[in-house]
Design a protein around this motif. Structure first.
Motif, PDB file in Angstrom:
ATOM      1  N   THR A  76       0.814  -1.220   0.000  1.00 10.63           N
ATOM      2  CA  THR A  76       0.000   0.000   0.000  1.00 10.63           C
ATOM      3  C   THR A  76       0.846   1.268   0.000  1.00 10.63           C
ATOM      4  O   THR A  76       0.291   2.366   0.107  1.00 10.63           O
ATOM      5  CB  THR A  76      -0.934   0.014   1.221  1.00 10.63           C
ATOM      6  N   ASP A  78       2.554   2.707  -2.377  1.00  9.29           N
ATOM      7  CA  ASP A  78       2.179   3.530  -3.530  1.00  9.29           C
ATOM      8  C   ASP A  78       0.664   3.505  -3.651  1.00  9.29           C
ATOM      9  O   ASP A  78       0.079   2.529  -4.126  1.00  9.29           O
ATOM     10  CB  ASP A  78       2.828   2.991  -4.805  1.00  9.29           C
ATOM     11  N   SER A  81      -1.046   2.367  -6.895  1.00 10.60           N
ATOM     12  CA  SER A  81      -0.774   1.049  -7.463  1.00 10.60           C
ATOM     13  C   SER A  81      -2.040   0.196  -7.478  1.00 10.60           C
ATOM     14  O   SER A  81      -2.941   0.390  -6.663  1.00 10.60           O
ATOM     15  CB  SER A  81       0.307   0.332  -6.653  1.00 10.60           C
ATOM     16  N   GLU A  83      -2.331  -2.810  -6.468  1.00  8.38           N
ATOM     17  CA  GLU A  83      -2.416  -3.522  -5.195  1.00  8.38           C
ATOM     18  C   GLU A  83      -3.056  -2.654  -4.125  1.00  8.38           C
ATOM     19  O   GLU A  83      -3.947  -3.102  -3.390  1.00  8.38           O
ATOM     20  CB  GLU A  83      -1.025  -3.977  -4.736  1.00  8.38           C
ATOM     21  N   LEU A 467      -9.292   2.091  -9.573  1.00  9.80           N
ATOM     22  CA  LEU A 467      -8.030   2.659  -9.114  1.00  9.80           C
ATOM     23  C   LEU A 467      -8.232   3.995  -8.415  1.00  9.80           C
ATOM     24  O   LEU A 467      -7.582   4.311  -7.417  1.00  9.80           O
ATOM     25  CB  LEU A 467      -7.080   2.831 -10.297  1.00  9.80           C
TER      26      LEU A 467
END
Length: 501
Positions: A76, A78, A81, A83, A467
């Motif tokens: 986490t 970034d 990202s 993920e 995102l």
């Protein structure tokens, strides 16, 4: 369990749940398209059973443990990202799911299944009283849902947030008012202008319409191997799973444009679904729509900014005339004016671009009053007629053309309607940005080359999944905070082109 193992386990669980949800989507599609009338009661039980399974999986305490192991880890670090987005959005989904008792989730699913069938029959028979008990049940269950979810402002906010994360009554009401006022101004400006000539009279045989729809949906980029087009009472689009997008429309042999624009609209939805639900991200938040308004932006962009434009009809008219010889004497300019003309009417799905948003204002204000208990179900028909006259200048002659015309309340989708207008706003913002990114966009559309626009949307919106939150997603794609400005400019420019004002 380390963070990476927890993350992999989390995604495996999410993908398995998505497979079950796909079966549920297929049951729902079948109910609206192919189910025999005597099977509806049994289908409600089937939908309830799968909903219970999904709800248990969504509330599994192990999910909380896996999420906790991922949060604050390198995964986490970034925030932009995939993920990090998956972890953030799965946490949101989990926190919402654990608040809803299984009994309530199942009751809502079954009430929606039964309510939809009751609505179909009530609309056909113009019998609001037959639908009213189902509406009362769905309202009661929806209020219960809002209470367990919690809210800072009012109950409607909790329901709206499920469709459009972060939006509230306080946030959307001014936007809807701005669009309503813009429509009022445009209607006043064109009041004395001569209307465009209508398209030639029918008949437009359904077989010819179906052939034309097959051509246009394929040309827009909808792969035939990953989609199908069927007929339903209310046009819709649903993603069953990877490579399986279903759309529907309905035919009127007196007016081919109803099915035509309906199919283009649903194609926009399907293109978006296929664009983010590829094998790499299917079953995870990165493989899901950012919101209902973002989904709607894709359908409205293809329907309005593209398919109702002059360049589009420079390409499409010869194809349409092959199916319907009466169109051979028309020019692209005449078709553009005819399909873009403003015709205040009672039916939302048939509304032109200018009067569409006032239809949303009407529904938003009524469903808000229903959730607040300021309006009783028994009084809905009269309230609808009064508000229709006040906002649209028209009073429905019956409930089938009034408060029974939309499917949404029959499935308990309170809070859905504002996303249509937000979608219109996002569509206009995105199309303006696409025009800047593709300088020869108009020429491409006139040549029937829609690939550059689809590719731009794919990169800017489709591939992003969840995102970013909706407004941030549109801002990232366009380089500016989304506002109603581009939509109002679009509507005014179209009115000027068609009516010479």
């Amino acid at each position: 369990m380390n963070a990476r193992n927890a993350y992999d386990t989390l995604l495996a669980h999410s993908r398995a749940s998505a497979d079950i949800a796909s079966a549920l989507n297929l049951l729902s599609w079948d109910q609206q398209v192919m189910l025999p009338p005597a099977a509806h009661a049994g289908r409600a039980g089937q939908i309830g059973a799968l909903t219970a399974i999904l709800h248990r999986r969504a509330c599994d305490p192990a999910l909380g443990d896996w999420l906790a192991a991922c949060e604050g880890s390198d995964l986490t670090r970034d925030a932009a990202s995939p993920e990090a987005a998956n972890i953030r959005e799965l946490r949101r989904d989990y926190d919402q799911a654990v608040k809803i008792p299984e009994s309530l989730a199942v009751a809502l699913a079954q009430a929606a299944s039964l309510g939809q069938r009751a609505w179909e029959l009530a609309r056909k028979e113009n019998d609001f009283n037959a639908f009213a008990p189902h509406l009362s049940t769905l309202l009661d269950l929806s209020r219960q849902k809002a209470e367990v979810l919690g809210y800072a402002g009012e109950a409607y906010d909790a329901l709206l947030d499920l469709f459009e994360p972060g939006e509230t009554v306080a946030g959307v009401a001014p936007i809807l008012a701005e669009l309503r006022d813009a429509a009022t101004d445009i209607l006043a400006a064109i009041a004395d202008a001569p209307p465009p000539a209508p398209l030639p009279a029918g008949p437009y045989p359904a077989a010819g319409q179906a052939a034309l729809l097959a051509q246009v949906t394929a040309r827009l980029g909808l792969p035939r191997t990953a989609s199908r087009l069927d007929v339903s009472t209310h046009p819709f689009s649903t993603l069953i799973g990877p490579g399986d997008a279903r759309i529907t429309t309905r035919f009127d042999e007196g007016d081919f444009t109803k099915a035509f624009f309906g199919a283009v609209h649903e194609t926009g939805h399907a293109l978006y679904s296929l664009g983010h639900a590829g094998p790499a991200h299917y079953g995870t938040p990165m493989g899901e729509a950012a919101s209902f308004a973002v989904h709607e932006s894709q359908s409205r962009l293809w329907e309005n900014q593209v398919a109702r434009s002059l360049p589009f009809w420079e390409f499409m008219l010869p194809l349409a005339a092959e199916q319907f010889p009466q169109l051979a004497g028309c020019t692209p300019e005449a078709v553009f004016r005819a399909v873009g003309a403003t015709h205040p009417g009672l039916i939302r799905v048939d509304a032109d671009e200018t009067t569409y948003n006032p239809h949303i204002v009407l529904r938003f204000e009524l469903e808000l009053a229903l959730i607040r208990k300021d309006l009783a179900v028994a009084d809905l028909p009269g309230a609808w007629n009064e508000k229709s006259q006040a906002i649209l200048g028209l009073t429905p002659p019956d409930n089938a053309l009034g408060c029974l015309q939309d499917v949404h309340w029959s499935t308990g989708a309170f809070g859905y309607f504002p996303t249509y207008s937000l979608g219109n706003i996002y569509a206009a913002c995105l199309f303006e940005a696409a025009g800047q990114a593709i300088p020869d966009l108009s020429a491409r559309l006139a040549a029937g080359d829609f690939a550059p626009l689809l590719a731009w949307l794919g990169t800017a919106i489709h591939e992003k999944g969840r995102l970013l939150r909706p407004r941030a997603l549109v801002a990232a794609a366009t380089g500016r905070t989304p506002t109603a400005g581009p939509l109002v400019r679009h509507l005014r420019a179209k009115a000027a082109a068609i009516y010479g004002i």
